[in-house]
Structure formats: C-alpha cells, structure tokens
Write a protein that holds these residues in place. Sequence first.
Motif, PDB file in Angstrom:
ATOM      1  N   ALA A   1       0.834  -1.209   0.000  1.00 28.06           N
ATOM      2  CA  ALA A   1       0.000   0.000   0.000  1.00 28.06           C
ATOM      3  C   ALA A   1       0.868   1.258   0.000  1.00 28.06           C
ATOM      4  N   ASP A   2       1.915   1.270   0.805  1.00 22.63           N
ATOM      5  CA  ASP A   2       2.821   2.427   0.850  1.00 22.63           C
ATOM      6  C   ASP A   2       3.551   2.602  -0.480  1.00 22.63           C
ATOM      7  N   THR A   3       3.999   1.502  -1.056  1.00 25.49           N
ATOM      8  CA  THR A   3       4.718   1.550  -2.337  1.00 25.49           C
ATOM      9  C   THR A   3       3.813   2.058  -3.443  1.00 25.49           C
ATOM     10  N   LEU A   4       2.582   1.542  -3.490  1.00 27.52           N
ATOM     11  CA  LEU A   4       1.646   1.973  -4.526  1.00 27.52           C
ATOM     12  C   LEU A   4       1.251   3.439  -4.378  1.00 27.52           C
ATOM     13  N   ALA A   5       1.202   3.921  -3.149  1.00 28.34           N
ATOM     14  CA  ALA A   5       0.865   5.324  -2.925  1.00 28.34           C
ATOM     15  C   ALA A   5       1.905   6.252  -3.556  1.00 28.34           C
ATOM     16  N   ASP A   6       3.155   5.787  -3.621  1.00 25.90           N
ATOM     17  CA  ASP A   6       4.239   6.579  -4.197  1.00 25.90           C
ATOM     18  C   ASP A   6       4.499   6.250  -5.667  1.00 25.90           C
ATOM     19  N   ALA A   7       3.856   5.202  -6.177  1.00 22.83           N
ATOM     20  CA  ALA A   7       4.081   4.757  -7.556  1.00 22.83           C
ATOM     21  C   ALA A   7       3.279   5.610  -8.530  1.00 22.83           C
TER      22      ALA A   7
ATOM     23  N   ALA B   1      -3.751  -0.437 -12.134  1.00 22.53           N
ATOM     24  CA  ALA B   1      -3.788  -1.907 -12.247  1.00 22.53           C
ATOM     25  C   ALA B   1      -4.023  -2.567 -10.895  1.00 22.53           C
ATOM     26  N   PHE B   2      -3.308  -2.120  -9.870  1.00 24.64           N
ATOM     27  CA  PHE B   2      -3.391  -2.796  -8.577  1.00 24.64           C
ATOM     28  C   PHE B   2      -4.518  -2.269  -7.694  1.00 24.64           C
ATOM     29  N   SER B   3      -5.357  -1.392  -8.237  1.00 23.69           N
ATOM     30  CA  SER B   3      -6.584  -1.044  -7.526  1.00 23.69           C
ATOM     31  C   SER B   3      -7.682  -2.064  -7.852  1.00 23.69           C
TER      32      SER B   3
ATOM     33  N   GLN C   1      -4.485  -7.102  -7.160  1.00 31.34           N
ATOM     34  CA  GLN C   1      -3.949  -6.965  -5.801  1.00 31.34           C
ATOM     35  C   GLN C   1      -3.637  -8.351  -5.246  1.00 31.34           C
ATOM     36  N   HIS C   2      -4.589  -9.255  -5.415  1.00 32.80           N
ATOM     37  CA  HIS C   2      -4.418 -10.618  -4.916  1.00 32.80           C
ATOM     38  C   HIS C   2      -3.239 -11.297  -5.609  1.00 32.80           C
ATOM     39  N   LYS C   3      -3.148 -11.158  -6.923  1.00 36.72           N
ATOM     40  CA  LYS C   3      -2.037 -11.753  -7.671  1.00 36.72           C
ATOM     41  C   LYS C   3      -0.697 -11.238  -7.147  1.00 36.72           C
ATOM     42  N   LEU C   4      -0.622  -9.942  -6.882  1.00 36.91           N
ATOM     43  CA  LEU C   4       0.612  -9.340  -6.387  1.00 36.91           C
ATOM     44  C   LEU C   4       0.981  -9.892  -5.014  1.00 36.91           C
ATOM     45  N   LEU C   5       0.022  -9.931  -4.103  1.00 33.60           N
ATOM     46  CA  LEU C   5       0.308 -10.445  -2.761  1.00 33.60           C
ATOM     47  C   LEU C   5       0.731 -11.904  -2.796  1.00 33.60           C
ATOM     48  N   VAL C   6       0.064 -12.711  -3.598  1.00 30.39           N
ATOM     49  CA  VAL C   6       0.425 -14.130  -3.712  1.00 30.39           C
ATOM     50  C   VAL C   6       1.824 -14.271  -4.312  1.00 30.39           C
ATOM     51  N   TYR C   7       2.118 -13.498  -5.329  1.00 29.70           N
ATOM     52  CA  TYR C   7       3.431 -13.535  -5.980  1.00 29.70           C
ATOM     53  C   TYR C   7       4.537 -13.267  -4.949  1.00 29.70           C
TER      54      TYR C   7
ATOM     55  N   ASN D   1      14.686  -6.638   1.938  1.00 25.25           N
ATOM     56  CA  ASN D   1      14.453  -7.619   0.873  1.00 25.25           C
ATOM     57  C   ASN D   1      12.997  -7.623   0.439  1.00 25.25           C
ATOM     58  N   ILE D   2      12.086  -7.523   1.389  1.00 29.18           N
ATOM     59  CA  ILE D   2      10.653  -7.491   1.065  1.00 29.18           C
ATOM     60  C   ILE D   2      10.329  -6.247   0.259  1.00 29.18           C
ATOM     61  N   GLU D   3      10.863  -5.099   0.657  1.00 24.00           N
ATOM     62  CA  GLU D   3      10.601  -3.857  -0.062  1.00 24.00           C
ATOM     63  C   GLU D   3      11.142  -3.921  -1.489  1.00 24.00           C
ATOM     64  N   ALA D   4      12.332  -4.500  -1.658  1.00 21.82           N
ATOM     65  CA  ALA D   4      12.899  -4.649  -3.006  1.00 21.82           C
ATOM     66  C   ALA D   4      12.063  -5.623  -3.829  1.00 21.82           C
ATOM     67  N   LEU D   5      11.593  -6.688  -3.204  1.00 20.65           N
ATOM     68  CA  LEU D   5      10.763  -7.669  -3.905  1.00 20.65           C
ATOM     69  C   LEU D   5       9.438  -7.053  -4.349  1.00 20.65           C
ATOM     70  N   ILE D   6       8.873  -6.180  -3.541  1.00 23.24           N
ATOM     71  CA  ILE D   6       7.628  -5.505  -3.920  1.00 23.24           C
ATOM     72  C   ILE D   6       7.857  -4.682  -5.185  1.00 23.24           C
TER      73      ILE D   6
END
Length: 112
Positions: free
Chosen positions: A18-24, A32-34, A39-45, A78-83
């Motif tokens: 959510a934070d990343t998308l707010a700045d994207a 796309a991710f709204s 959103q689900h595909k992204l979280l699962v990925y 690592n999580i932030e880079a993966l997002i």
Amino acid sequence: MNSQNINVTALVIARNVADTLADAPEYPYQIAFSIPYYQHKLLVYILNRVRSHYIVQQGEAPSQALETMRYFAEELANIEALIQESLDKVLEAEPDWEKHIEISDNSPVFYR
C-alpha cells in the motif's frame, strides 16, 4: 479464550505494498493494482517468494500482531525490493490487464 494463527509477513507485505503503490505512478501501477484480482495476484506472488512468520494471537486484537513481530532490517529491505520488482513481474505475466479498465472523465472504471 480464542486464539488464532496470524501470518505477520502477509500483514507487513500488505502494508508495504500500500505504501509503495501510494508513491508509484498512477499509470500503470495504481490503476492496475486497484483491481482486487491484481492486488491478490501481487500479494500471492510476493508471499510465494519470502519466508512467512506466524504468531499465535490470544483474544480479538490482530492489529497488535504487527507490533509484536519485529523484522530484521535486512529482511524488511528484501521485502521492499521484492515488492518493487513484483509490480512489473505481475503486470508482465498479465498482459491483458488493461482490458479490465476503461478510462472515462480521467477516472478509471473497472470491469471484468
């Protein structure tokens, strides 16, 4: 007293996405991710690429779970880079995502 297992990693990822998308940029990422499907595909990925941490929560306050889990700085980085990487990967894997939106009056309308 009720207890439940909580995937704290999923909570951390959802908040960071959510934070990343707010700045994207609005296009294509925010649009796309709204869409809940993407959103689900992204979280699962992302969840399929990290080690999940769980806690057992007593009572009815799962929001406290986030405060009880402390990620090491390296793991969170690592999580932030993966997002960041995952935003493009999910859209590349779903090249038809734009067929699910229609732009009218400068605001997207979603349909399936």
